[in-house]
Design an enzyme around this catalytic site. Sequence first.
Site, PDB file in Angstrom:
ATOM      1  N   HIS A  91       0.847  -1.191   0.000  1.00  0.00           N
ATOM      2  CA  HIS A  91       0.000   0.000   0.000  1.00  0.00           C
ATOM      3  C   HIS A  91       0.883   1.242   0.000  1.00  0.00           C
ATOM      4  CE1 HIS A  91      -4.018  -1.615   0.149  1.00  0.00           C
ATOM      5  NE2 HIS A  91      -3.664  -2.476   1.096  1.00  0.00           N
ATOM      6  N   ASP A 104       0.111   6.619  -3.747  1.00  0.00           N
ATOM      7  CA  ASP A 104      -1.081   6.156  -4.455  1.00  0.00           C
ATOM      8  C   ASP A 104      -1.501   7.128  -5.559  1.00  0.00           C
ATOM      9  OD1 ASP A 104      -1.388   3.812  -3.098  1.00  0.00           O
ATOM     10  OD2 ASP A 104      -3.122   4.424  -1.933  1.00  0.00           O
TER      11      ASP A 104
END
Length: 384
Positions: A124, A154
């Site tokens: 992540h 991200d």
Amino acid sequence: AMALSGVRVLELAGLAPAPLCGMILADFGAQVVRVDRTPSSAINDDPQGRGKRSLALNLKRPPGAAALKRLCCAADVLIEPFRHGVMEKLGLGPEVLLQENPRLIYARLTGFGQTGKYAKCAGHDINYLALSGVLSKMGRKDENPYAPLNLLADFAGGGVMCALGIVTALYERTKSGKGQIIDASMVEGVAYLSSFLWKSQNMGFWSRPRGENVLDGGAPYYEIYKTSDGKFMAVGAIEPQFYEKLLQGLGLDPDKLPSQLSYSDWPKMKKKFASVFAQKTQAEWCKIFDGTDACVTPVLSLDDAPSHQHNKERSSFIKNDEEEISPRPAPLLSRTPAVPSLQRNPLIGEHTEEILQEYGFTKEEIAKLYSDKVIEPNKLKANL
């Protein structure tokens, strides 16, 4: 016409970065189809569906994979957010699809990229940020490194960089007539964003430990201070002339203070500035600093930002037909600006038949896809 009008994009449904990439392209005029999974009763948790339509396909069934391959033959861009090897197992890898459509831009958006030790590993934003080296620079003195939400790896290093790669590849295609594969790694994307950090290593910006430098919370003149009403003001008065304006607004005599660059006095100065800022409300400080070059601005909440006078004058935020407020697409183009859709986000599978017909599927072929359980009947009316 918008800048990307006529560009056909297929976005395979995934987590945050790929939907942002697709939304950027849609905002600037591309025809973006989000390819969702079946069953279409699944929860639609993509808040970045603006301007897209949804087609739900079961790619695990051979006829579903064949349908996607056919869609790609008529598309300009495919955004693929899966881990390394997933598309190859489906028979939909770039070698296959580019052979079918040599003009296809095949964008592979992953955390660690298509090669390397971690290529097949889960991760992540915080992991990509850590591996890039950037996370080591973030955080307060004597505290652990701190990840700022999941915005950097991200969205900036992933979604935005992938969109840049797609637009670049589309431009190159106007000269070569050929598509290509984009390997968009969030680790490398956020590392590239941090080029200033790397290239300023020998300039003194980062010579002190983390949390003790000008831009990482060490300096009293580049800091966030609490006001008497529990709100905050952001201070970025780096240059001497701006620092002078800051002191003037705070009512402090520079002759009675240490030098701006006296590192040893920074902790004491931060306490001094904090005590002064705590004496007035945020609104009162805005009256003092607005219109000056002190580089002092209010820290606005998401509720307050759209109603701030500057943002209102620029129409920086938009409202859709469900009264949801979000940022207007940026940057502004003078002749072909983005015109974001104001309609609600698509429901999963909402436009399946419509899209298949546009891409050349006959009614008989669509009926066969239903019988093969590759697509599902639209049950939206029953759900509403």
